[in-house]
Design an enzyme around this catalytic site. Structure first.
Site, PDB file in Angstrom:
ATOM      1  N   GLY A 178     -22.359  27.128  22.897  1.00 38.63           N
ATOM      2  CA  GLY A 178     -20.471  27.495  22.214  1.00 38.63           C
ATOM      3  C   GLY A 178     -20.569  28.398  21.105  1.00 38.63           C
ATOM      4  N   ALA A 179     -21.494  28.336  20.008  1.00 34.73           N
ATOM      5  CA  ALA A 179     -20.706  28.924  19.483  1.00 34.73           C
ATOM      6  C   ALA A 179     -21.458  29.043  18.281  1.00 34.73           C
ATOM      7  CB  ALA A 179     -19.292  28.843  18.782  1.00 34.73           C
ATOM      8  N   MET A 180     -22.553  30.544  17.555  1.00 32.18           N
ATOM      9  CA  MET A 180     -23.530  30.932  16.579  1.00 32.18           C
ATOM     10  C   MET A 180     -22.818  30.760  15.288  1.00 32.18           C
ATOM     11  SD  MET A 180     -26.705  30.548  15.902  1.00 32.18           S
ATOM     12  CE  MET A 180     -27.493  30.845  14.375  1.00 32.18           C
ATOM     13  N   GLU A 181     -23.908  30.171  14.699  1.00 33.13           N
ATOM     14  CA  GLU A 181     -22.850  30.965  12.412  1.00 33.13           C
ATOM     15  C   GLU A 181     -23.223  31.966  11.912  1.00 33.13           C
ATOM     16  OE1 GLU A 181     -24.961  28.273  13.801  1.00 33.13           O
ATOM     17  OE2 GLU A 181     -26.283  27.605  12.706  1.00 33.13           O
ATOM     18  N   ASN A 182     -23.466  32.771  12.662  1.00 37.15           N
ATOM     19  CA  ASN A 182     -24.240  33.653  12.001  1.00 37.15           C
ATOM     20  C   ASN A 182     -23.638  34.762  11.184  1.00 37.15           C
ATOM     21  OD1 ASN A 182     -26.090  34.423  14.187  1.00 37.15           O
ATOM     22  ND2 ASN A 182     -24.037  35.336  15.136  1.00 37.15           N
ATOM     23  N   HIS A 224     -16.435  23.795  12.928  1.00 36.68           N
ATOM     24  CA  HIS A 224     -18.497  22.959  12.933  1.00 36.68           C
ATOM     25  C   HIS A 224     -18.622  24.135  12.147  1.00 36.68           C
ATOM     26  CE1 HIS A 224     -22.163  22.056  15.029  1.00 36.68           C
ATOM     27  NE2 HIS A 224     -22.537  22.924  15.059  1.00 36.68           N
ATOM     28  N   GLU A 225     -19.068  26.407  13.168  1.00 38.00           N
ATOM     29  CA  GLU A 225     -19.489  26.401  12.544  1.00 38.00           C
ATOM     30  C   GLU A 225     -19.119  27.790  11.072  1.00 38.00           C
ATOM     31  OE1 GLU A 225     -21.910  27.494  14.638  1.00 38.00           O
ATOM     32  OE2 GLU A 225     -20.947  26.437  16.395  1.00 38.00           O
ATOM     33  N   HIS A 273     -21.192  25.432   8.946  1.00 41.68           N
ATOM     34  CA  HIS A 273     -22.533  25.691   8.167  1.00 41.68           C
ATOM     35  C   HIS A 273     -22.779  26.917   7.637  1.00 41.68           C
ATOM     36  CE1 HIS A 273     -25.044  23.937  11.690  1.00 41.68           C
ATOM     37  NE2 HIS A 273     -24.011  24.738  12.775  1.00 41.68           N
ATOM     38  N   GLU A 312     -27.468  19.703  11.823  1.00 45.66           N
ATOM     39  CA  GLU A 312     -26.098  20.220  13.417  1.00 45.66           C
ATOM     40  C   GLU A 312     -25.955  18.717  12.965  1.00 45.66           C
ATOM     41  OE1 GLU A 312     -26.083  22.303  14.641  1.00 45.66           O
ATOM     42  OE2 GLU A 312     -26.773  23.858  14.555  1.00 45.66           O
TER      43      GLU A 312
HETATM   44  N1  BES Z   1     -26.702  26.780  15.905  1.00 47.28           N
HETATM   45  C1  BES Z   1     -25.290  26.561  17.102  1.00 47.28           C
HETATM   46  C2  BES Z   1     -26.212  27.239  17.966  1.00 47.28           C
HETATM   47  C3  BES Z   1     -26.918  27.176  18.739  1.00 47.28           C
HETATM   48  C4  BES Z   1     -27.089  26.251  19.848  1.00 47.28           C
HETATM   49  C5  BES Z   1     -28.290  27.986  18.883  1.00 47.28           C
HETATM   50  C6  BES Z   1     -28.498  25.677  19.695  1.00 47.28           C
HETATM   51  C7  BES Z   1     -29.033  28.397  19.191  1.00 47.28           C
HETATM   52  C8  BES Z   1     -29.792  27.090  20.018  1.00 47.28           C
HETATM   53  C9  BES Z   1     -24.236  26.126  16.656  1.00 47.28           C
HETATM   54  O1  BES Z   1     -24.066  26.115  15.188  1.00 47.28           O
HETATM   55  C10 BES Z   1     -24.056  24.706  17.299  1.00 47.28           C
HETATM   56  O2  BES Z   1     -24.169  23.509  17.274  1.00 47.28           O
HETATM   57  N2  BES Z   1     -22.901  24.634  18.578  1.00 47.28           N
HETATM   58  C11 BES Z   1     -22.056  23.934  19.288  1.00 47.28           C
HETATM   59  C12 BES Z   1     -21.100  23.881  19.274  1.00 47.28           C
HETATM   60  C13 BES Z   1     -20.793  22.881  18.452  1.00 47.28           C
HETATM   61  C14 BES Z   1     -19.202  22.619  17.954  1.00 47.28           C
HETATM   62  C15 BES Z   1     -21.690  21.501  18.924  1.00 47.28           C
HETATM   63  C16 BES Z   1     -22.814  24.530  20.745  1.00 47.28           C
HETATM   64  O3  BES Z   1     -22.363  25.795  20.788  1.00 47.28           O
HETATM   65  O4  BES Z   1     -22.054  24.267  20.939  1.00 47.28           O
HETATM   66 ZN    ZN Z   2     -24.536  24.195  15.093  1.00 44.34          ZN
END
Ligand code: BES
Ligand code: ZN
Length: 974
Positions: free
Chosen positions: A359-363, A395-396, A399, A418
């Site tokens: 969904g998203a990534m916290e770079n 969320h991001e 992080h 997470e």
């Molecule tokens: N760090 C994750 C993204 C991620 C997930 C990278 C799996 C690699 C593998 C990010 O912080 C995250 O948790 N994203 C969630 C959104 C959140 C609102 C639960 C996502 O991508 O759904």
């Molecule tokens: Zn996350």
């Protein structure tokens, strides 16, 4: 920097190096290309799906035959890096090509990197992560050049250079030793494919005004930084980075740091731009990001932090970034206060990408999103889309401190990273949208959601041992509901019993101590303990003692309260009480349970259940009094009562349900249904909790009931129970439907409250699902009007359900109309609504055709393939089609789409969730056996969960079908 690094040298030299590297690689890659092509031409899938489904070729997308390395003590056969070399700083220069090479059709990137590292132990071996990169032979005849930083020290020469693809290393053997406490520079020149595989440095593609545009972007977490440049790719190997990107003048380049300089350069006669970024803070490789695009942005500045939202130009021009921009500042400010730590970077970029797996990534400083998770259009987006954006930004941003500033040492503690962000995202979103009561929703979205998997014998503890998590697939598999939702749930419980003030106090000192470094989860417990000690808070044990019971053993308890005897007891809650638990349980399934409770509607002092069983005389009741425990479901457990207390609670629901707070109404329904699944209470008692719903108007209890009744649909929608069940549920939902009809003045107004907007959707979707004529006429009328006038009259909140019901009621004409609207949608969340609704048709041929589309990236983006298959499986007509499709093409799907993390477990769980027969169980077991070679990647656990679920479902149907049928018949008797 190292003398091999060219940064200060003439541009022309750069051009020669990068250019020559590129040429060599194109040749290298084209060899692989033709081999792959030959292989793929015999591939069943590419021929059946048709020529448009060109599997992507090239080394980055083809899986090397991964065989587990033969047991060996060689360092290069181990997945974890030796501790002898520690990186300090990297200079990385990358040049992604946004057009394909005309002869090979490949997109590539070239790069050069110098890493400065310290040697902490004499060694003649350099191991550095590298995956699917090709190296240019340098003037020393090797793939790297080594030099010592100190002029008095001579670096040994490199003897051999090779790749170890299984463990993903570049292996350099030296002819002498690197010396302890000396610093060295390692220079490499390399090339990789900019594939469409959503991992590492990859390409995303979209159309704009009839033109095809390519974006080069990255997704490093967890282990794909090594696919972009050679690096010590472990979270504790923090370093600083100087990033440089080479790109076309009409594109923008972004990275974690702010732009330092962007100047024209000429390479191979091409006029290009070289953009340098400010050196990063000390950070982990998985948080790096590099992006080159033609995107535009909007921005504002909040207390000296530049906040920007980037997206495709038409999306920005249409104002789709405005909502995200308006909420980022307040959320960032909130977290600065919450953590008592100012945001450490000068800028915060957020970018919406057309192709993005998660969904998203916290770079750090450059957060990447799916378009649906960032872009918003008041006229087209729903309240649910808006909520997703607010929570995912929160969320991001959470992080940026918890995860980025302080990083867990190894992936086995991922749950804390997470889980923490998944808890505090609600706090951040609540600040952005204070009228929504969004914090309540953690109960439905996380606690109840994860109870369903954590009640299985195949579940696992939150915490894994460091040694048990080695391979990239093992790391990916950790991104599951346990890490996210159980993590969030137990942290919320912890924060509640410590009090938020103490929780935050410990959190702040933890962040302070470990800033720019790494920690393990017990470090957080220690800091919370210090806060507990400093404030003299009384607890039944140390933070560590209490939390160990929740973190080290899997599952959760059901607490049983006997209001006649005052006995309070706990036991491991298993959905199938006969299932065999093999996982070790260090506390013999005893938890230290905080219990908040009321007697009738009066709050009582909290109670700790520390033993398997204890007596609390306060919980004895007489007369009309009843006990209700786990207020607001802050505890991670279910509650059962003696029969008479259940009767009194049910009576309270049906006479004056407001006596019980709304979250607990949702809980009573969810607990009752699940206690019944576990054969702790009769199923009819669970069904009885739905009898009061004809008077219920609140969202949470309805959502809880509908979620549980969905299980009844899954089990019975192909049986004789279906008709009477529909009659009962229609009877229950019509009052809600009528309520909203009045409230919205015949569907012309929008309810004010966020939750009320959600429940309006429930009213319509459930009324239509049960065949309520007025509902069906309404939605078909709206959809027809849209088809006739080409102007969409349907409110965005209602679109998903209206589209679905109209397409289900319609045929090819409706489907094709929706498909063309899907293809032309200018807002990703509108496309998303249509994509899910297209799976609602009841025509098998349309569903089958749609299934075929899912593996054609020109029709359905790769990021959306598995979820589309799951949508189709959710449809009773599509279920078996989807299962056959997945079985047939497992190896293709796995190889083409297996890079993802959550998506594979969702796919397997999704296509098997109706399974409830011996025959289906056999098929599932066969599927597991047939594909043991290919593997299931991040879906391995899901295969076992599905088998367990199927067995449970078979038993449940055998035991419950007749009772349930009788109950529905009795409840609908005229
Ligand atoms: N760090 C994750 C993204 C991620 C997930 C990278 C799996 C690699 C593998 C990010 O912080 C995250 O948790 N994203 C969630 C959104 C959140 C609102 C639960 C996502 O991508 O759904
Ligand atoms: Zn996350």
């Amino acid at each position: 920097m190292g003398k091999g690094f060219y940064i200060s040298k003439a541009v022309g030299v750069v051009g020669v190096i990068l250019g020559a590297g590129a040429l060599a690689t194109i040749i290298a890659l084209s060899v692989v290309y033709s081999q792959e092509k030959a292989k793929n031409n015999n591939n069943e899938v590419s021929t059946t799906v048709g020529p448009t489904v060109g599997p992507t070729f090239g080394p980055t997308t083809s899986k090397p035959a991964v065989t587990t390395p033969a047991p060996s003590n060689e360092a290069w056969d181990k997945y974890r890096l030796p501790k002898s070399l520690v990186p300090e700083h990297y200079n990385v220069k990358l040049w992604p090509r946004l057009t394909a090479d005309p002869t090979t059709g490949l997109y590539i990137f070239t790069g050069e990197s110098t890493v400065e590292f310290k040697c902490t132990e004499d060694t003649d071996l350099i191991l550095i992560h590298s995956n699917k990169l090709n190296y240019t032979e340098l003037d020393n005849g090797q793939w790297a050049r080594l030099s010592a930083v100190n002029s008095g020290v001579k670096a040994p020469a490199i003897k051999t250079s090779r790749l170890q693809p299984v463990t993903q290393y570049l292996v350099l053997q030296l002819d002498g030793k690197l010396l302890k406490d000396q610093w060295y520079h390692l220079f490499t020149d390399f090339t990789g494919e900019l594939a469409d595989d959503l991992g590492g440095f990859y390409r995303s593609v979209y159309m704009e005004n009839g033109l095809r545009k390519v974006v080069a972007t990255t997704q490093m977490q967890p282990t794909d930084a090594r696919k972009a440049f050679p690096c010590f790719d472990e979270p504790a190997m923090k370093a600083t980075f100087n990033i440089t990107l080479i790109h076309d003048p009409e594109t923008v380049a972004l990275s974690n740091g702010a732009q330092r300089e962007s100047k024209p350069v000429t390479i191979d006669g091409k006029n290009l731009k070289q953009t340098d970024f400010e050196q990063t803070e000390k950070m982990s490789t998985y948080l790096l990001a590099f992006i080159v695009s033609e995107f535009t942005s909007i921005n504002n500045t909040v207390d000296n932090v530049l906040i920007r939202i980037f997206a495709r130009k038409p999306a920005i021009d249409a104002g789709q970034g405005a909502y995200a921009l308006s909420k980022t500042g307040p959320i960032l400010k909130f977290f600065e206060g919450y953590y008592n730590s100012s945001y450490p970077l000068p800028k915060s970029d957020q970018i919406a990408l057309p192709d993005f797996n998660a969904g998203a990534m916290e770079n750090w400083g450059l957060i990447t999103y799916r378009e649906t998770a960032l872009l918003y259009d008041e006229a087209v987006s729903s309240n649910s889309n808006k909520e997703r954006i607010a929570t995912i930004i929160a969320h991001e941003l959470a992080h940026m401190w918890f995860g980025n500033l302080v990083t867990l040492r190894w992936w086995n503690d991922l749950w804390l990273n997470e889980g923490f962000a998944s808890y505090v995202e609600y706090l951040g979103a609540d600040v952005a949208e204070p009228d929504w009561n969004i914090k309540d929703l953690i109960v439905l979205n996380d606690v109840h959601r994860v109870f369903a998997v954590d009640a299985l014998a195949s579940s696992h503890p939150l915490s894994a041992k460091e040694d048990d998590i080695q391979r990239p697939e093992q790391i990916s598999e950790l991104f599951d509901a346990i890490s996210y939702s159980k993590g969030a749930s137990v942290l919320r419980m912890l924060s509640d019993f410590l009090t938020e003030d103490i929780f935050v106090m410990g959190l702040r000192t933890y962040l302070k101590e470990f800033a720019f470094g790494n920690a393990v989860y017990t470090d957080l417990w220690n800091h919370l303990q210090m806060a507990v000690n400093a404030t003299g808070t009384k607890l039944p044990g140390s933070v560590q003692d209490i939390m160990n019971t929740w973190v080290l053993q899997m599952g959760f308890p059901v607490v049983t309260i006997n209001t006649t005897s005052g006995e309070v007891s706990q036991k491991h809650f298993l959905l199938d009480p006969d299932s065999e638990v093999t996982a070790p349980s260090p506390f013999n399934y005893k938890w230290i349970v905080p219990i908040k409770w009321t007697k009738t509607a009066t709050a009582q002092p909290p109670y700790w259940l520390e033993q398997k069983s204890a007596t609390n005389n306060e919980m004895k009741t007489t007369g009309v009094d009843w006990v209700l425990a786990n207020l607001d479901v802050v505890g991670y457990y279910r509650v059962n009562y003696d029969d008479s207390n259940w009767d009194k609670l049910l009576n309270a629901l049906s006479t004056n349900h407001q006596l019980i707070q709304v979250i607990n109404r949702a809980q009573l329904v969810d607990d009752a249904f699940n206690l019944a699944r576990a054969k702790i209470i009769p199923t009819v008692r669970a069904l009885s909790t739905t009898k009061y719903l004809n008077n219920e108007r609140d969202y949470m209890p309805w959502q809880s009931a509908l979620g549980n009744l969905n299980f009844f649909y899954l089990m019975f929608d192909r049986s004789e129970v279906y008709g009477p069940m529909q009659d009962y549920l229609r009877k229950q939902v019509v009052p809600l439907f009528d309520y909203y009809k009045t409230l919205t003045v015949d569907w012309t107004k929008v309810p004010t409250g966020h939750m009320d907007q959600y429940n309006q959707v429930n009213a319509i979707s459930q009324a239509c699902k049960t065949g309520h004529e007025e509902c069906l006429t309404l939605v078909k009328g709206w959809f027809k009007k849209w088809m006739d006038t080409k102007i969409n009259p349907i409110h965005p909140n209602l679109r998903t359900t209206v589209y679905c019901n109209a397409i289900a009621a319609g045929g090819a004409k409706e489907w094709d109309f929706a498909w063309s609207e899907f293809q032309n949608a200018t807002l990703a969340s509108e496309a998303e609504k249509l994509r899910s609704a297209l799976a609602c048709t009841t025509q098998p041929w349309l569903l089958q055709r749609y299934l075929e589309y899912t593996l054609d990236p020109d029709k359905i983006r790769k990021q959306d393939a598995t979820s589309t298959i799951v949508y189709i499986a959710n449809n009773v007509v599509g279920q078996s089609l989807a299962w056959d499709f997945v079985r047939d093409r497992w190896s293709y799907i796995f190889n083409q789409y297996g890079g993802g993390s959550f998506s594979f477990s969702n796919l397997i769980n999704g296509v098997t969730k109706r399974f409830a027969t011996e025959f289906e169980l056999k098929q599932l077991q066969q599927f597991k056996a047939d594909n043991s070679e290919v593997g299931f990647g991040s879906g391995s656990l899901a295969v076992d969960q599905s088998i367990e679920r199927t067995i449970g479902n078979m038993k449940w149907i055998a035991e419950n079908k007749q009772n349930v049928l009788n109950w529905f018949l009795a409840e609908t008797k005229p």
